[in-house]
Design a protein around this motif. Sequence first.
Motif, PDB file in Angstrom:
ATOM      1  N   LEU A   1       0.939  -1.095   0.068  1.00 44.04           N
ATOM      2  CA  LEU A   1       0.059   0.419   0.015  1.00 44.04           C
ATOM      3  C   LEU A   1       0.209   1.457   0.217  1.00 44.04           C
ATOM      4  N   ILE A   2       1.760   1.459   0.713  1.00 44.14           N
ATOM      5  CA  ILE A   2       2.767   2.632   0.704  1.00 44.14           C
ATOM      6  C   ILE A   2       3.604   2.850  -0.566  1.00 44.14           C
ATOM      7  N   VAL A   3       3.923   1.554  -1.727  1.00 45.19           N
ATOM      8  CA  VAL A   3       4.097   1.490  -3.046  1.00 45.19           C
ATOM      9  C   VAL A   3       2.959   1.559  -3.626  1.00 45.19           C
ATOM     10  N   ASP A   4       1.549   1.298  -3.762  1.00 45.21           N
ATOM     11  CA  ASP A   4       0.776   1.981  -4.443  1.00 45.21           C
ATOM     12  C   ASP A   4       0.675   3.154  -4.285  1.00 45.21           C
ATOM     13  N   ALA A   5       0.178   3.748  -3.150  1.00 49.83           N
ATOM     14  CA  ALA A   5      -0.382   5.354  -2.829  1.00 49.83           C
ATOM     15  C   ALA A   5       1.348   6.415  -3.335  1.00 49.83           C
ATOM     16  N   MET A   6       2.990   6.018  -3.244  1.00 51.25           N
ATOM     17  CA  MET A   6       3.365   6.744  -3.401  1.00 51.25           C
ATOM     18  C   MET A   6       3.725   7.024  -4.954  1.00 51.25           C
ATOM     19  N   ARG A   7       3.464   5.526  -5.712  1.00 58.04           N
ATOM     20  CA  ARG A   7       3.348   5.190  -7.047  1.00 58.04           C
ATOM     21  C   ARG A   7       2.413   5.686  -7.910  1.00 58.04           C
ATOM     22  N   LYS A   8       1.209   6.053  -7.363  1.00 53.09           N
ATOM     23  CA  LYS A   8       0.007   6.188  -8.022  1.00 53.09           C
ATOM     24  C   LYS A   8      -0.687   5.177  -9.102  1.00 53.09           C
ATOM     25  N   LEU A   9      -0.376   4.005  -8.379  1.00 54.76           N
ATOM     26  CA  LEU A   9      -0.678   2.599  -9.414  1.00 54.76           C
ATOM     27  C   LEU A   9      -1.228   3.071  -8.786  1.00 54.76           C
ATOM     28  N   THR A  10      -2.726   2.724  -8.289  1.00 59.89           N
ATOM     29  CA  THR A  10      -4.307   2.345  -8.222  1.00 59.89           C
ATOM     30  C   THR A  10      -5.023   3.058  -9.108  1.00 59.89           C
ATOM     31  N   TYR A  11      -4.706   4.592  -8.874  1.00 61.06           N
ATOM     32  CA  TYR A  11      -4.733   5.694  -9.620  1.00 61.06           C
ATOM     33  C   TYR A  11      -4.782   5.502 -11.217  1.00 61.06           C
ATOM     34  N   ALA A  12      -3.269   5.053 -11.587  1.00 61.63           N
ATOM     35  CA  ALA A  12      -3.063   5.035 -12.747  1.00 61.63           C
ATOM     36  C   ALA A  12      -4.183   4.023 -13.344  1.00 61.63           C
ATOM     37  N   ASP A  13      -4.790   2.730 -12.223  1.00 59.72           N
ATOM     38  CA  ASP A  13      -5.649   1.664 -13.171  1.00 59.72           C
ATOM     39  C   ASP A  13      -6.985   2.675 -13.631  1.00 59.72           C
ATOM     40  N   ARG A  14      -7.832   3.349 -12.348  1.00 54.15           N
ATOM     41  CA  ARG A  14      -8.360   4.083 -13.074  1.00 54.15           C
ATOM     42  C   ARG A  14      -8.613   4.712 -13.594  1.00 54.15           C
ATOM     43  N   GLU A  15      -8.034   5.774 -14.420  1.00 52.27           N
ATOM     44  CA  GLU A  15      -7.936   6.296 -15.306  1.00 52.27           C
ATOM     45  C   GLU A  15      -7.946   5.577 -16.715  1.00 52.27           C
ATOM     46  N   ILE A  16      -7.069   4.492 -16.532  1.00 50.86           N
ATOM     47  CA  ILE A  16      -6.792   3.829 -18.418  1.00 50.86           C
ATOM     48  C   ILE A  16      -8.663   2.856 -18.168  1.00 50.86           C
ATOM     49  N   ARG A  17      -9.458   2.693 -16.909  1.00 51.77           N
ATOM     50  CA  ARG A  17     -11.149   2.478 -16.774  1.00 51.77           C
ATOM     51  C   ARG A  17     -11.589   3.646 -17.549  1.00 51.77           C
ATOM     52  N   GLN A  18     -11.434   4.691 -17.607  1.00 53.83           N
ATOM     53  CA  GLN A  18     -11.687   5.684 -17.757  1.00 53.83           C
ATOM     54  C   GLN A  18     -11.565   6.580 -19.467  1.00 53.83           C
ATOM     55  N   SER A  19     -10.307   5.204 -19.930  1.00 50.40           N
ATOM     56  CA  SER A  19     -10.104   5.885 -20.869  1.00 50.40           C
ATOM     57  C   SER A  19      -9.381   7.539 -21.110  1.00 50.40           C
ATOM     58  N   LYS A  20      -8.015   7.344 -20.349  1.00 51.94           N
ATOM     59  CA  LYS A  20      -6.994   8.048 -19.901  1.00 51.94           C
ATOM     60  C   LYS A  20      -6.270   7.513 -19.767  1.00 51.94           C
ATOM     61  N   TRP A  21      -5.221   8.347 -19.689  1.00 54.81           N
ATOM     62  CA  TRP A  21      -3.489   8.465 -20.140  1.00 54.81           C
ATOM     63  C   TRP A  21      -2.663   9.207 -19.892  1.00 54.81           C
ATOM     64  N   SER A  22      -2.714   9.660 -18.412  1.00 54.50           N
ATOM     65  CA  SER A  22      -1.272  10.922 -17.292  1.00 54.50           C
ATOM     66  C   SER A  22       0.322  10.255 -17.902  1.00 54.50           C
ATOM     67  N   ARG A  23      -0.387   8.920 -17.338  1.00 55.58           N
ATOM     68  CA  ARG A  23       1.022   8.800 -16.789  1.00 55.58           C
ATOM     69  C   ARG A  23       1.582   9.505 -15.520  1.00 55.58           C
ATOM     70  N   PRO A  24       1.203   9.810 -14.339  1.00 54.84           N
ATOM     71  CA  PRO A  24       1.497  10.389 -13.320  1.00 54.84           C
ATOM     72  C   PRO A  24       2.466   9.899 -12.504  1.00 54.84           C
TER      73      PRO A  24
END
Length: 336
Positions: A113-136
């Motif tokens: 969870l530390i890695v996920d929150a710091m690297r914004k991994l779940t955030y990127a997953d949500r973006e793809i599911r919304q047809s977005k691609w910002s590479r946070p």
Amino acid sequence: MANVFVSTFPFCRTSPRALQILEENGHQVVVNPNGRKMKPNEVAEAAKSFDALIAGTEDLLPLVKESDALKLISRVGVGLDSVPLGLCTERGIAVTYTPDAVSPAVSEMAVCLIVDAMRKLTYADREIRQSKWSRPYGDRIGGASIGILGFGRIGKRVASHLLGYLPKEILVCDLLDQSNEIAELQVLSNQIYHFNAKVGKNWNPTAIKQVSFVELLKSSDAITIHIPLEKENINLFQENIFRSMKNKAVLVNTSRGEIVNETDLLKALQDKVIAAAALDVFEEEPYYGPLKELEQVILTQHMGSCSEDCREAMEKEAAENLVSFFKGQSVKDRVV
């Protein structure tokens, strides 16, 4: 033999071993029929005539108050905040728990969870599911200051896992003096440094030190909570505490939901007082509150212990504690 009610959920989802142990020793078992965490009044009503309870994190105060039959509470897990130990002592109800089996699963999940929150991994997953691609962009554990609040079984494992990521420092906050344990970890940190030097990596060894709560808040890029729930730390993380943290900090809680004031956390995240949070535990479970609307929050289902091996070990130990108790044998992990 005992009539046993199992209130914890899930139970024997991937392995029947705990149930087999109970039945092989002649105990009659009824398992939580609700398919979810039971509410306090539901446990009290369902289990009041049983000799023993195999429990999770359900609030057991109503049951202990009402039951004249209960002789044993065998807790699956480590936290005892949901068990009224004083009242159990008064009423002659024994309490056992399984403090060791849970540690590997919870500590690994906390680091994830530390890695996920710091690297914004779940955030990127949500973006793809919304047809977005910002590479946070995010931050690494390597070179960061990671704070561990509570340095018991799980906190120590978290620290050992973190060393491989080569953080700048691991900050330990605990009521007890942890000098000996920190010295041992520092030796391991230095060994990792020397290994990386051999393969051409120019890292510094991670510094591990014990600090005050104030220093932990001020200096940590991520804080992971590993303290038991007690009266003194209910709502420990609230508005003024969040304002003492770095605005880039992430907060991870795999301990107990009541330690974090969810209303104040919501506001702190909305106002960008801190950057992100990852929560596996909540004041009310299942959780359906407003934090689920924020993109910078990771929410999981109180599943820190839910690796197949650790869950099986916890359930097996809880069953073995029960069997030993009703055979009149000593129980290693007896609390009351």
